[in-house]
Design a protein around this motif. Structure first.
Motif, PDB file in Angstrom:
ATOM      1  N   TYR A  72       0.997  -1.165   0.073  1.00  0.00           N
ATOM      2  CA  TYR A  72       0.341   0.202  -0.241  1.00  0.00           C
ATOM      3  C   TYR A  72       0.947   1.134   0.493  1.00  0.00           C
ATOM      4  O   TYR A  72       2.290   1.406   0.617  1.00  0.00           O
ATOM      5  CB  TYR A  72      -0.712  -0.202   1.130  1.00  0.00           C
ATOM      6  CG  TYR A  72      -1.401   1.282   1.702  1.00  0.00           C
ATOM      7  CD1 TYR A  72      -3.136   0.946   0.897  1.00  0.00           C
ATOM      8  CD2 TYR A  72      -1.672   2.206   1.964  1.00  0.00           C
ATOM      9  CE1 TYR A  72      -3.950   2.006   0.470  1.00  0.00           C
ATOM     10  CE2 TYR A  72      -2.640   3.612   1.995  1.00  0.00           C
ATOM     11  CZ  TYR A  72      -3.881   2.947   0.950  1.00  0.00           C
ATOM     12  OH  TYR A  72      -4.569   4.355   1.032  1.00  0.00           O
ATOM     13  N   ALA A  73       0.289   2.548  -0.491  1.00  0.00           N
ATOM     14  CA  ALA A  73       0.921   3.141  -0.750  1.00  0.00           C
ATOM     15  C   ALA A  73       0.243   4.571  -0.564  1.00  0.00           C
ATOM     16  O   ALA A  73      -0.871   4.273  -1.728  1.00  0.00           O
ATOM     17  CB  ALA A  73       2.186   3.695  -1.417  1.00  0.00           C
ATOM     18  N   PRO A  74       0.201   6.033  -0.262  1.00  0.00           N
ATOM     19  CA  PRO A  74       1.675   6.304   0.815  1.00  0.00           C
ATOM     20  C   PRO A  74       1.550   5.866   1.885  1.00  0.00           C
ATOM     21  O   PRO A  74       0.148   6.130   2.470  1.00  0.00           O
ATOM     22  CB  PRO A  74       1.578   7.881   0.474  1.00  0.00           C
ATOM     23  CG  PRO A  74       0.186   8.397   0.118  1.00  0.00           C
ATOM     24  CD  PRO A  74      -1.057   7.103  -0.297  1.00  0.00           C
ATOM     25  N   ILE A  75       1.903   5.593   2.703  1.00  0.00           N
ATOM     26  CA  ILE A  75       2.671   5.515   3.667  1.00  0.00           C
ATOM     27  C   ILE A  75       2.978   6.210   5.152  1.00  0.00           C
ATOM     28  O   ILE A  75       4.207   5.928   4.765  1.00  0.00           O
ATOM     29  CB  ILE A  75       2.425   3.824   4.376  1.00  0.00           C
ATOM     30  CG1 ILE A  75       1.763   3.156   4.035  1.00  0.00           C
ATOM     31  CG2 ILE A  75       2.936   3.627   6.141  1.00  0.00           C
ATOM     32  CD1 ILE A  75       1.806   1.062   3.417  1.00  0.00           C
ATOM     33  N   TYR A  76       2.930   6.801   5.167  1.00  0.00           N
ATOM     34  CA  TYR A  76       3.851   7.825   6.490  1.00  0.00           C
ATOM     35  C   TYR A  76       2.510   8.254   7.072  1.00  0.00           C
ATOM     36  O   TYR A  76       1.699   8.174   8.301  1.00  0.00           O
ATOM     37  CB  TYR A  76       3.591   9.326   5.179  1.00  0.00           C
ATOM     38  CG  TYR A  76       1.946   9.520   4.733  1.00  0.00           C
ATOM     39  CD1 TYR A  76       1.570  10.750   5.765  1.00  0.00           C
ATOM     40  CD2 TYR A  76       2.658   9.620   3.582  1.00  0.00           C
ATOM     41  CE1 TYR A  76       0.368  10.896   4.888  1.00  0.00           C
ATOM     42  CE2 TYR A  76       0.924  10.312   2.678  1.00  0.00           C
ATOM     43  CZ  TYR A  76       0.110  10.370   3.603  1.00  0.00           C
ATOM     44  OH  TYR A  76      -0.995  11.181   3.006  1.00  0.00           O
TER      45      TYR A  76
END
Length: 459
Positions: A277-281
């Protein structure tokens, strides 16, 4: 409501029900529904294809209620009672909660042969009732953990029954595999290997997830010092929503479970996918991040964003599917994917030329402008099977804990069968990892055909 391609959700065991609860919360938010299943949104697109996961119930007084097409199953009452008394208690139909009292006690044989077998017919009755109201049933998704007794044992039993009763429908599973370092139970390798043995033959798509990879994402990327299961489940739910997003919302390039299967599974046994999965922040840093499409694509194929603990650099991608959400130009997404493939061509098998498919959906997740999900079919997934097989073999060699399984009516031969099946699976992955396009072989075949043709003419 226009007809949808429906999915029936089955959540089994403690892990399955906890992940399921988070998933339904996220789904409600995406479709503008409240915790009672009443529509509160303003955008008609939210409700247009809500029928994928929900049944529409017209009421004489009050607004229309949307009821999840889901079955909650456990072999002890605790988890189902917690769901009933929680904030989603009024959402599910009361007859879709099915539980025994005894519990499986981390024993796969109890879930598959004794306790589970007593409950399975009533579960299938409820599933049948759910499917009868469908216009065009797409398939089923099962949420399970492979380390325990209910998710693994009863989950496997349900899988084989669904395959028997609905042979032409897609059956996908979100399966939580044992972690490399952290183990919740001692007999986890037995339960997991017996489940994988069933998954190989009965599932169409298996999304592999493990807690350690999720912990790493929470601690390193999201900067959560002490992650709880709720945090881990949220990441799984984001991927689940991403996979079904093009069934639920209109997009430029559509995809569904069947299309995913068609493009991702080159050989029937090799259907174990690595989700990312993106974005992860970190939420505190979210206002500073502007993700370009190439960055988003690069993040999808980065090991740090994988939901399963294995390193894709030690294997090769057979196929992959990317699902982009948000206002993204199709040309931009396709070019980003193509560039990534060209730059990392050594990590993709050359005998499947265009092996990354792209889906685009205009509706982003709640609270984000754009996001993406990738499902990769990589030969490096064999790491997961090798780890489980090693710990399984160490215990099985000494016949440790076997009496608990044979006491429930299991045959020791099943353990040997499962072991050899997983060894074959690992060998298959290795074979396709090393396979190359051999020009000479192709030329020889063509040449033989030509010679054969000339002989025929002479006769």
């Amino acid at each position: 409501m226009p007809s949808s391609r429906e999915i029936v959700n089955i959540q089994a065991g403690q892990a399955g029900n906890q992940v399921g609860e988070t998933f339904w919360n996220m789904l409600l938010a995406e479709h503008g529904l409240d915790a009672d299943g009443i529509y509160q949104g303003t955008d008609p697109m939210q409700i247009q294809r809500v029928g994928v996961y929900f049944d529409e119930v017209e009421r004489t007084s009050g607004p229309t209620k949307y009821v999840p097409r889901s079955v909650q199953v456990d072999l002890e009452a605790g988890v189902c009672n917690k769901l009933k008394s929680g904030k989603l208690g009024a959402l599910f139909r009361p007859d879709t909660y099915l539980n025994a009292e005894v519990g499986a006690g981390n024993n796969w044989a109890k879930g598959y042969y004794t306790e589970g077998a007593e409950l399975v017919d009533s579960i299938l009755d409820v599933v049948r009732k759910q499917t009868e109201s469908c216009d065009a049933l797409q398939g089923f998704q099962i949420l399970q953990s492979l380390g325990g007794g209910t998710g693994a044992g009863l989950g496997s039993l349900l899988l084989s029954k669904l395959r028997e009763e609905y042979p032409d429908r897609m059956v996908s599973t979100y399966s939580i595999f044992p972690s490399p370092k952290v183990s919740e139970t001692v007999v986890e390798p037995y339960n997991a290997l017996l489940s994988i043995h069933q998954l190989v033959d009965n599932a169409d798509l298996t999304f592999c997830i493990d807690n350690e990879a999720l912990y790493d994402i929470c601690v390193k990327a999201m900067k959560i010092p002490n992650p709880e299961f709720e945090h881990l489940n949220r990441i799984i739910a984001k991927v689940m929503c991403g996979v079904s997003t093009s069934l639920r919302f209109p997009g430029q390039l559509n995809g569904d479970l069947r299309k995913l299967g068609m493009n991702l599974i080159p050989f029937p046994r090799l259907h174990f996918l690595m989700p990312s999965y993106a974005p992860i922040y970190d939420t505190a840093a979210s206002s500073y991040d502007k993700n370009s499409i190439p960055e988003l694509t690069k993040a999808l194929f980065d090991r740090k964003n994988l939901l399963v603990a294995c390193d894709p650099r030690f294997g090769r991608y057979l196929t992959a599917a990317t699902i982009f959400r948000g206002k993204i130009a199709s040309r931009e997404a396709e070019y980003a994917v193509r560039d990534l493939q060209l730059k990392n061509s050594q990590h993709f098998v050359e005998w499947i030329p265009d092996n990354v498919s792209v889906s685009l959906v205009t509706v982003p997740p709640v609270g984000q402008t754009q996001a993406a999900v990738a499902l990769s079919n990589s030969t490096s997934i064999q790491e997961v099977f090798k780890r489980t097989l090693e710990t399984f073999s160490a215990m099985y060699k000494r016949r440790a804990f076997l009496h608990w399984y044979t006491g429930e009516g299991m045959d020791v031969m099943e353990f040997s069968e499962a072991e050899s099946n997983i060894q074959d699976l690992i060998a298959e992955y290795q074979q396709y990892q090393e396979a190359v396009v051999d020009e000479e072989d192709v030329d020889e075949e063509v040449y033989e055909e030509e010679v054969y043709g000339e002989d025929e003419i002479e006769q």
